[in-house]
Design an enzyme around this catalytic site. Structure first.
Site, PDB file in Angstrom:
ATOM      1  CB  CYS A  37      -0.854   0.056   1.271  1.00  0.00           C
ATOM      2  SG  CYS A  37      -2.193  -1.128   1.309  1.00  0.00           S
ATOM      3  CB  CYS A  41      -3.512   2.435   2.292  1.00  0.00           C
ATOM      4  SG  CYS A  41      -4.911   1.369   1.848  1.00  0.00           S
ATOM      5  CB  CYS A  68      -3.479  -1.896  -1.837  1.00  0.00           C
ATOM      6  SG  CYS A  68      -5.043  -1.397  -1.127  1.00  0.00           S
ATOM      7  CB  CYS A  71      -4.200   3.001  -1.429  1.00  0.00           C
ATOM      8  SG  CYS A  71      -2.919   1.741  -1.260  1.00  0.00           S
TER       9      CYS A  71
END
Ligand SMILES: [Zn+2]
Length: 344
Positions: A37, A41, A68, A71
């Site tokens: 991330c 995030c 991810c 994000c």
């Protein structure tokens, strides 16, 4: 071991505060879920022992992790460039570029661009342009320039626009507060009220601090460079008004001038708090939605907590979504009592 020149503890602290300033500087790998991330995030924080930091997405992918989907950590640099380009354009343009102009410039659709810009700066492009003009006007004014000169320098088309933008705005020229109040004279007093000892402090522009159970040392800590002057005849009139507003909340106080300075987002939250009618309450989520940023519930909570002027900026009217009181800087007894008085 440092990653991208950042100490892991500093990186973890940035993750915990979801600090956007660190996006693009490293990624947070979560070994238990197999994803990585950006530091900001919004998903629930992983346990520290499952986290490993990487310089960039490529290193995380090499370690077997996937980006991810929430994000989109690999989009950071492209987004960062687009936002930077847009900010440049807003700063340098003679008139504020339209959303369509900015979207075209950065190769995004207007709605996608607007969302991305807001995620990155906390403001829409139009709000950013306004804040920038305000800041420039404030800086030029404190430098001793003439008002109209400052207005034109800051890119205002006409003087009237300047007054419109600043109407109802609480605060002094940003540069004065930035230096801990250097060059600012603050009058103050502690008065006995039915809610306990109340500290009131004001510059010549308005009230800059209202708090309970505090004294000079607290004021000094907030405004370390300011000149603190106890009481005074001029101050007595303002003090009476403030005490009345606290003893009979909702009866007045709206016309008491305030002198506070926050980030653009904090000021929006504070303005919104002043719109809650006495006797009513709002949740943090409602405040976040009202300032046009429904995702910023936590930030709305911190802006509420950063309020310097209790009661007059009625942060006590914000409660938890389940209706329970939530917190209050000066204790729940005072919050409960203020709300009870307003309901009567
Ligand atoms: Zn994520």
């Amino acid at each position: 071991m440092k990653v991208a020149g950042i100490d892991p503890e500093e990186a973890w602290a940035a993750v915990l505060r979801r600090d956007r300033a660190f996006d693009g500087r490293f990624v947070t790998g979560v070994l238990s879920t197999g994803i990585y991330c950006r530091p900001s995030c919004a998903t629930r924080h992983p346990r520290r022992e499952n986290v490993r930091f990487f310089d960039c997405g490529a290193d995380a992918r090499e370690a077997g992790l996937r980006p991810c989907l929430r994000c989109l950590p690999d989009d950071v640099s492209r987004e960062g460039k687009a936002v930077g380009k847009a900010i440049e354009a807003i700063k340098c343009a003679a008139s504020v570029p339209t959303l369509a102009d900015l979207a075209r410039l950065t190769d995004y659709s207007p709605s996608h661009f607007q969302r991305m810009f807001k995620r990155s700066t906390g403001l829409s492009p139009a709000e950013y342009a306004r804040a920038l003009r305000r800041e420039r006007a404030g800086e030029a004014l404190s430098g001793g320039d003439s008002v109209t000169g400052a207005i034109y320098e800051a890119g205002y088309g006409a003087a009237s626009r300047f007054y419109e933008d600043n109407k109802g705005r609480m605060g002094m020229a940003p540069s004065a507060w930035k230096n801990g109040g250097r060059g600012v004279s603050i009058r103050w007093a502690v008065v006995e009220t039915t809610l306990g000892p109340m500290l009131v402090a004001a510059t010549d522009k308005g009230v800059c601090r209202l708090s309970f159970n505090e004294g000079e040392e607290h004021l000094r800590a907030r405004f370390p460079q300011a000149e603190l002057v106890p009481g005074g005849a001029e101050f007595a009139g303002l003090l009476d008004k403030v005490v009345a507003a606290v003893e009979q909340p909702g009866s007045g106080g709206a016309d008491v001038p305030l002198d506070v300075q926050g980030t653009a987002f904090q000021e929006k939250v504070w303005q919104e708090l002043r719109r809650i009618p006495p006797g009513e309450t709002r949740s943090y989520a409602e405040i976040a939605a009202a300032v046009g940023n429904p995702g910023a519930v936590r930030a709305a909570g911190s802006a509420n907590g950063a309020n310097n002027v209790a009661v007059l900026i009625p942060c006590h009217r914000v409660v938890r979504s389940d209706g329970t009181l939530g917190g209050y800087a000066y204790g729940l007894d005072i919050k409960r009592e203020l709300l009870a008085r307003e309901r009567d």
